[in-house]
Design an enzyme around this catalytic site. Structure first.
Site, mmCIF file in Angstrom:
data_model
loop_
_atom_site.group_PDB
_atom_site.id
_atom_site.type_symbol
_atom_site.label_atom_id
_atom_site.label_comp_id
_atom_site.label_asym_id
_atom_site.label_seq_id
_atom_site.Cartn_x
_atom_site.Cartn_y
_atom_site.Cartn_z
ATOM 1 N N THR A 128 0.751 -1.080 0.093
ATOM 2 C CA THR A 128 -0.012 -0.062 0.007
ATOM 3 C C THR A 128 0.845 1.262 -0.029
ATOM 4 O O THR A 128 1.831 1.449 0.438
ATOM 5 C CB THR A 128 -0.905 0.204 1.262
ATOM 6 O OG1 THR A 128 -1.516 1.441 1.412
ATOM 7 C CG2 THR A 128 -0.225 -0.416 2.568
ATOM 8 N N GLU A 130 0.243 3.496 1.810
ATOM 9 C CA GLU A 130 0.244 4.160 3.318
ATOM 10 C C GLU A 130 1.745 3.776 3.828
ATOM 11 O O GLU A 130 2.292 4.237 4.738
ATOM 12 C CB GLU A 130 -0.544 3.404 4.106
ATOM 13 C CG GLU A 130 -2.124 4.014 3.909
ATOM 14 C CD GLU A 130 -2.184 5.314 4.717
ATOM 15 O OE1 GLU A 130 -1.788 5.523 5.734
ATOM 16 O OE2 GLU A 130 -2.668 6.295 3.760
ATOM 17 N N TYR A 156 -1.297 0.595 10.872
ATOM 18 C CA TYR A 156 -1.588 -0.016 9.533
ATOM 19 C C TYR A 156 -0.554 -0.159 8.488
ATOM 20 O O TYR A 156 -0.025 -1.107 8.283
ATOM 21 C CB TYR A 156 -2.690 0.367 9.035
ATOM 22 C CG TYR A 156 -3.049 -0.172 7.605
ATOM 23 C CD1 TYR A 156 -3.317 -1.365 7.087
ATOM 24 C CD2 TYR A 156 -2.757 0.928 6.448
ATOM 25 C CE1 TYR A 156 -3.794 -1.624 5.944
ATOM 26 C CE2 TYR A 156 -2.903 0.391 4.868
ATOM 27 C CZ TYR A 156 -3.487 -0.847 4.888
ATOM 28 O OH TYR A 156 -3.733 -1.221 3.619
ATOM 29 N N LYS A 160 1.964 -3.227 7.234
ATOM 30 C CA LYS A 160 2.263 -3.327 5.839
ATOM 31 C C LYS A 160 3.561 -3.476 5.474
ATOM 32 O O LYS A 160 3.966 -4.044 4.295
ATOM 33 C CB LYS A 160 1.056 -2.339 4.996
ATOM 34 C CG LYS A 160 -0.172 -2.791 4.899
ATOM 35 C CD LYS A 160 -0.685 -3.871 4.028
ATOM 36 C CE LYS A 160 -2.266 -4.343 3.979
ATOM 37 N NZ LYS A 160 -2.277 -5.490 2.965
HETATM 38 P P1 NAP Z 1 -11.334 -4.368 2.800
HETATM 39 O O1 NAP Z 1 -12.742 -4.165 1.933
HETATM 40 O O2 NAP Z 1 -11.155 -3.753 4.072
HETATM 41 O O3 NAP Z 1 -11.280 -6.096 3.051
HETATM 42 C C1 NAP Z 1 -10.405 -6.509 3.852
HETATM 43 C C2 NAP Z 1 -10.737 -8.219 3.966
HETATM 44 O O4 NAP Z 1 -9.807 -8.691 4.876
HETATM 45 C C3 NAP Z 1 -12.176 -8.540 4.301
HETATM 46 O O5 NAP Z 1 -12.590 -9.603 3.294
HETATM 47 C C4 NAP Z 1 -12.054 -9.100 5.736
HETATM 48 O O6 NAP Z 1 -13.012 -10.153 5.916
HETATM 49 C C5 NAP Z 1 -10.572 -9.721 5.523
HETATM 50 N N1 NAP Z 1 -9.904 -9.983 7.001
HETATM 51 C C6 NAP Z 1 -9.908 -9.300 8.069
HETATM 52 N N2 NAP Z 1 -9.317 -9.885 8.975
HETATM 53 C C7 NAP Z 1 -8.918 -11.084 8.523
HETATM 54 C C8 NAP Z 1 -8.487 -12.057 9.160
HETATM 55 N N3 NAP Z 1 -8.065 -12.268 10.437
HETATM 56 N N4 NAP Z 1 -8.175 -13.327 8.582
HETATM 57 C C9 NAP Z 1 -8.693 -13.452 7.095
HETATM 58 N N5 NAP Z 1 -9.338 -12.344 6.597
HETATM 59 C C10 NAP Z 1 -9.229 -11.370 7.171
HETATM 60 O O7 NAP Z 1 -9.994 -4.029 2.054
HETATM 61 P P2 NAP Z 1 -9.847 -3.826 0.489
HETATM 62 O O8 NAP Z 1 -10.189 -2.316 0.197
HETATM 63 O O9 NAP Z 1 -10.655 -4.792 -0.356
HETATM 64 O O10 NAP Z 1 -8.278 -3.906 0.190
HETATM 65 C C11 NAP Z 1 -7.833 -5.388 -0.037
HETATM 66 C C12 NAP Z 1 -6.340 -5.437 0.461
HETATM 67 O O11 NAP Z 1 -5.552 -4.168 -0.196
HETATM 68 C C13 NAP Z 1 -6.026 -5.114 2.032
HETATM 69 O O12 NAP Z 1 -4.916 -5.915 2.205
HETATM 70 C C14 NAP Z 1 -5.849 -3.479 1.922
HETATM 71 O O13 NAP Z 1 -4.845 -3.252 3.259
HETATM 72 C C15 NAP Z 1 -4.895 -3.414 0.757
HETATM 73 N N6 NAP Z 1 -4.988 -1.869 0.045
HETATM 74 C C16 NAP Z 1 -6.191 -1.569 0.001
HETATM 75 C C17 NAP Z 1 -6.057 -0.190 -0.903
HETATM 76 C C18 NAP Z 1 -7.497 0.457 -1.100
HETATM 77 O O14 NAP Z 1 -7.351 1.421 -1.456
HETATM 78 N N7 NAP Z 1 -8.685 -0.258 -1.080
HETATM 79 C C19 NAP Z 1 -4.838 0.269 -1.275
HETATM 80 C C20 NAP Z 1 -3.659 -0.280 -0.922
HETATM 81 C C21 NAP Z 1 -3.836 -1.624 -0.280
HETATM 82 P P3 NAP Z 1 -14.090 -9.808 6.911
HETATM 83 O O15 NAP Z 1 -15.161 -9.287 5.705
HETATM 84 O O16 NAP Z 1 -14.394 -11.165 7.480
HETATM 85 O O17 NAP Z 1 -14.029 -9.082 7.845
HETATM 86 O O1 F7E Z 2 -9.139 8.054 4.631
HETATM 87 C C1 F7E Z 2 -9.518 11.533 5.960
HETATM 88 C C2 F7E Z 2 -8.644 10.517 6.457
HETATM 89 O O2 F7E Z 2 -9.788 5.968 5.666
HETATM 90 C C3 F7E Z 2 -8.646 8.838 3.547
HETATM 91 C C4 F7E Z 2 -7.335 2.071 3.011
HETATM 92 O O3 F7E Z 2 -8.053 1.447 1.932
HETATM 93 O O4 F7E Z 2 -6.238 3.729 1.423
HETATM 94 C C5 F7E Z 2 -6.988 3.381 2.394
HETATM 95 O O5 F7E Z 2 -6.610 4.274 3.471
HETATM 96 C C6 F7E Z 2 -8.521 10.269 4.232
HETATM 97 C C7 F7E Z 2 -7.490 10.303 5.410
HETATM 98 O O6 F7E Z 2 -8.566 6.126 3.512
HETATM 99 C C8 F7E Z 2 -12.854 11.093 7.333
HETATM 100 O O7 F7E Z 2 -8.086 10.882 7.919
HETATM 101 C C9 F7E Z 2 -11.475 12.505 6.675
HETATM 102 O O8 F7E Z 2 -6.705 11.406 5.326
HETATM 103 O O9 F7E Z 2 -10.887 6.777 3.220
HETATM 104 P P1 F7E Z 2 -9.819 6.509 4.066
HETATM 105 P P2 F7E Z 2 -7.064 6.016 3.830
HETATM 106 O O10 F7E Z 2 -6.625 6.132 5.145
HETATM 107 O O11 F7E Z 2 -6.067 6.539 2.917
HETATM 108 C C10 F7E Z 2 -4.834 3.131 1.560
HETATM 109 C C11 F7E Z 2 -3.960 3.153 0.317
HETATM 110 C C12 F7E Z 2 -4.890 1.850 2.017
HETATM 111 O O12 F7E Z 2 -3.782 1.024 2.109
HETATM 112 C C13 F7E Z 2 -5.953 1.543 3.242
HETATM 113 O O13 F7E Z 2 -6.161 0.095 3.532
HETATM 114 O O14 F7E Z 2 -9.550 11.112 4.650
HETATM 115 N N1 F7E Z 2 -10.748 11.428 6.681
HETATM 116 N N2 F7E Z 2 -12.756 12.217 7.296
HETATM 117 C C14 F7E Z 2 -11.714 10.538 6.729
HETATM 118 N N3 F7E Z 2 -11.424 9.079 6.812
HETATM 119 C C15 F7E Z 2 -12.342 8.187 7.027
HETATM 120 N N4 F7E Z 2 -12.245 7.093 7.049
HETATM 121 N N5 F7E Z 2 -13.607 8.879 7.747
HETATM 122 C C16 F7E Z 2 -13.638 10.176 7.971
HETATM 123 O O15 F7E Z 2 -14.715 10.389 8.424
#
Ligand code: NAP
Ligand code: F7E
Length: 330
Positions: A128, A130, A156, A160
């Site tokens: 990620t 992050e 987090y 990662k």
């Molecule tokens: P998400 O919607 O939060 O899904 C997370 C998944 O992980 C869910 O299916 C959850 O299952 C599962 N999980 C949580 N705890 C677990 C455990 N103990 N054992 C097995 N599975 C578990 O995440 P996403 O947005 O699809 O992202 C997919 C991956 O890419 C994650 O690793 C995330 O950190 C990474 N990532 C995401 C982004 C983004 O912008 N979306 C960017 C960079 C990297 P449950 O449904 O049972 O909770």
């Molecule tokens: O926050 C701000 C918050 O939680 C984005 C994950 O998929 O992308 C995701 O992480 C921004 C941050 O995503 C609220 O402080 C303001 O600056 O939607 P977010 P994230 O933190 O960027 C990365 C790439 C991953 O890997 C992660 O798994 O928005 N913010 N107000 C808020 N964020 C949330 N959640 N809720 C608020 O009310």
């Protein structure tokens, strides 16, 4: 079509897991997915929407269950998408985040080795943006690349970073085909409601339908490189089809603030000044913030031929349109 390949996806119930399982199904894969917990309503809902997925009960914190899942699927490709993925939640539950998001990867890699399939499996690790942290000193003008300096700013991000390096270490130590995708934020209709983009588009839809008066958020200045999840899972698959395992950034190369997201989302329902509809609450602010993320996807574009198709206005539009329909009901 890719023939008769088999894939195992952890995190299949999450946003990316759903998009990826659909993509692999269209490519003719047999898809296995990890589901945790006991039989429940969520599992039944998932089975109804994705009848082609074979669900296997396992948890990233339970090595025995992972070994059983790897054996049951006999997967050619393993996509490790499971994680505690919410940055704010990781500050409140840092140890659980380390157990799942960091050590879970090690558990899964060891399960593959113990199964005797290390030479056959291609492994994708969900790294990620992050891990970069968005600080002045390590931020390149054209965006972070695969070679940029890491400086994670949350439990987090730190978890990662361990996951990223242990995955790379297994590639170097055991010659495993391990690819890492350093993905910048990607969103869409399946994004969890706890993430800021979906919280906004859901809130906008509810405001439009008179079901909510305002949206409560944290900080509004942070900027993110936001793309569409459907484009990004295509990149994950491309990484595992490449000749060599490698590390790839997937990003749009643009960065936008939460304020810009709000402007576009509210304009979809004819509101130009969103300020009366947004309040701020410190509970949604983080102990350490990542101010700006911008990625440079040049390597993935050149080496894999990856290209994102959905742009920022298109992303906001499709999310608002989707939530307007969902909130309106059948
Ligand atoms: P998400 O919607 O939060 O899904 C997370 C998944 O992980 C869910 O299916 C959850 O299952 C599962 N999980 C949580 N705890 C677990 C455990 N103990 N054992 C097995 N599975 C578990 O995440 P996403 O947005 O699809 O992202 C997919 C991956 O890419 C994650 O690793 C995330 O950190 C990474 N990532 C995401 C982004 C983004 O912008 N979306 C960017 C960079 C990297 P449950 O449904 O049972 O909770
Ligand atoms: O926050 C701000 C918050 O939680 C984005 C994950 O998929 O992308 C995701 O992480 C921004 C941050 O995503 C609220 O402080 C303001 O600056 O939607 P977010 P994230 O933190 O960027 C990365 C790439 C991953 O890997 C992660 O798994 O928005 N913010 N107000 C808020 N964020 C949330 N959640 N809720 C608020 O009310």
């Amino acid at each position: 079509m890719s023939g008769e390949k088999t894939a195992l996806i952890t995190g299949i119930t999450g946003q990316d897991g759903q998009h990826l399982s659909e993509l692999l199904d269209t490519k003719g894969y047999e898809v296995f997915g990890l589901i945790r917990g006991q039989r429940n309503a969520r599992r039944e809902a998932f089975e109804a929407e994705f009848p082609f997925v074979h669900l296997v009960e396992a948890d990233l914190t339970d090595p025995t269950s992972l070994l059983a899942a790897v054996r049951a699927s006999e997967a050619d490709e393993v996509y490790n998408l499971g994680a505690i993925s919410h940055v704010g939640y990781s500050f409140r539950n840092p140890q659980l985040t380390a157990d799942v998001t960091a050590k879970g990867v090690l558990n899964l890699l060891e399960a593959i080795r113990s199964s005797g399939r290390a030479d056959q499996v291609r492994f994708y690790q969900a790294s990620t943006s992050e891990m970069f942290g968005g600080l002045d000193y390590n931020r390149p003008g054209n965006g972070y690349t695969e070679d940029s300096l890491f400086h994670p700013r949350s439990p987090y991000g730190v978890a990662k970073l361990y996951a990223h390096w242990i995955a790379r270490n297994y590639r170097e130590s055991y010659g495993m085909f391990v690819a890492t995708g350093i993905l910048f934020n990607h969103e869409g209709e399946r994004r969890g409601l706890e993430f800021v983009t979906r919280k906004i588009t859901d809130g906008v839809a509810r405001i439009h339908h008179g079901m909510q008066s305002h949206i409560v958020l944290g900080d509004l200045w942070p900027k993110r490189d936001w793309g569409y999840a459907g484009d990004y899972v295509r990149g994950m698959w491309q990484m595992l089809q490449h000749d060599e395992p490698d590390d790839f950034v997937l990003a749009t190369g643009e960065t936008h603030s939460i304020e810009e997201f709000l402007t576009l989302a509210f304009s979809q329902i004819g509101i130009e000044d969103w300020t009366p509809y947004v309040r701020q609450d410190p509970q949604f602010m983080r102990p350490a913030e990542v101010d700006i993320l911008l990625g440079d996807p040049t390597k993935a574009e050149k080496v894999l031929g990856w290209k994102r198709e959905v742009d920022f206005p298109g992303l906001v539009q499709r999310m608002v349109e989707h939530d307007l329909k969902v909130v309106a009901g059948p």
